[in-house]
Enzyme design. Structure first.
Site, PDB file in Angstrom:
ATOM      1  N   CYS A  90       0.958  -1.302   0.083  1.00  0.00           N
ATOM      2  CA  CYS A  90       0.073  -0.037   0.091  1.00  0.00           C
ATOM      3  C   CYS A  90       0.862   1.187   0.017  1.00  0.00           C
ATOM      4  O   CYS A  90       1.843   1.323   0.682  1.00  0.00           O
ATOM      5  CB  CYS A  90      -0.698   0.100   1.300  1.00  0.00           C
ATOM      6  N   CYS A 121       0.386   3.078   3.658  1.00  0.00           N
ATOM      7  CA  CYS A 121       0.991   2.705   4.737  1.00  0.00           C
ATOM      8  C   CYS A 121       2.095   1.444   4.680  1.00  0.00           C
ATOM      9  O   CYS A 121       2.654   1.108   5.635  1.00  0.00           O
ATOM     10  CB  CYS A 121      -0.010   2.309   5.716  1.00  0.00           C
ATOM     11  N   CYS A 158      -7.537  -0.789   1.975  1.00  0.00           N
ATOM     12  CA  CYS A 158      -6.332  -1.407   2.854  1.00  0.00           C
ATOM     13  C   CYS A 158      -6.896  -1.310   4.222  1.00  0.00           C
ATOM     14  O   CYS A 158      -7.550  -0.579   4.727  1.00  0.00           O
ATOM     15  CB  CYS A 158      -5.213  -0.212   2.698  1.00  0.00           C
ATOM     16  N   CYS A 211      -4.695   1.289   6.680  1.00  0.00           N
ATOM     17  CA  CYS A 211      -4.988   2.695   6.394  1.00  0.00           C
ATOM     18  C   CYS A 211      -6.212   3.042   6.132  1.00  0.00           C
ATOM     19  O   CYS A 211      -6.670   4.438   6.049  1.00  0.00           O
ATOM     20  CB  CYS A 211      -3.815   3.266   5.847  1.00  0.00           C
ATOM     21  N   CYS A 226      -9.324  -6.195  -8.894  1.00  0.00           N
ATOM     22  CA  CYS A 226      -9.095  -4.884  -9.704  1.00  0.00           C
ATOM     23  C   CYS A 226      -8.576  -3.661  -9.102  1.00  0.00           C
ATOM     24  O   CYS A 226      -9.432  -3.175  -8.516  1.00  0.00           O
ATOM     25  CB  CYS A 226     -10.243  -4.693 -10.409  1.00  0.00           C
TER      26      CYS A 226
END
Ligand code: FE
Length: 167
Positions: free
Chosen positions: A77, A80, A126, A129, A149
């Site tokens: 990510c 984070c 995510c 975060c 996706c």
């Protein structure tokens, strides 16, 4: 035979469960969850990352990072650093967005129903975060049948754990 039928039914149910519109899975609990003010996110992220992660934006197909990337690695990510997807689960969906058949572990992403733009979709965020990553659709390859996706512009790539040099 009965056992086999029950096992198959469970498999089908679990494969479809979290991709269906109404079927929300319980949120994974993460002790390391990150909460930041909108101002702090704006400062920490690029304009494009902020637009996608914090405002549920979408990059244009075939324009973002990693949609045509085939090298081994772990996709983390951009908000984070949490390890989200592995190249081993990446497949060429032809959509112009990086596509995966599953996250690295079930506690890496949150999934919930998204009814924006007149569509019923399952949003993927995510789990640490809360940043918007993309959507998951029930038309992926076997065995999961799922297609995550994901916006490549909110991913960063790192070497696979086994490929990391020893300290
Ligand atoms: Fe994150």
């Amino acid at each position: 035979m009965l056992k086999k039928t029950i096992a198959l039914t469970l498999l089908v149910l679990s494969a479809c469960g979290h991709a269906s519109a109404g079927g929300e899975r319980p949120k994974p609990t993460r002790a390391d969850r990150i909460e930041k003010s909108d101002e702090a996110w704006k400062e920490a992220l690029s304009a494009e990352e902020y637009r996608i992660l914090r405002q549920a934006g979408t990059e244009r197909a075939f324009t973002g990072k990693y949609w045509d990337d085939h090298a081994p690695g772990v996709y983390v990510c951009a908000g984070c650093g949490l390890e989200l997807f592995s190249s081993t689960d990446k497949f060429d969906s032809g959509t112009g967005w990086p596509s995966f058949s599953k996250p690295m572990a079930s506690d890496r992403v949150d999934e919930h129903s998204d009814v924006s733009y007149g569509m019923v979709r399952t949003e993927v965020a995510c789990a640490r975060c809360g940043g918007h990553l993309g959507h998951v659709f029930p038309d992926g390859p076997r065995p999961t049948g799922l297609r995550y996706c994901i916006n490549g512009n909110v991913l960063d790539k790192q070497p696979l754990p086994e490929a990391k040099p020893k300290p």
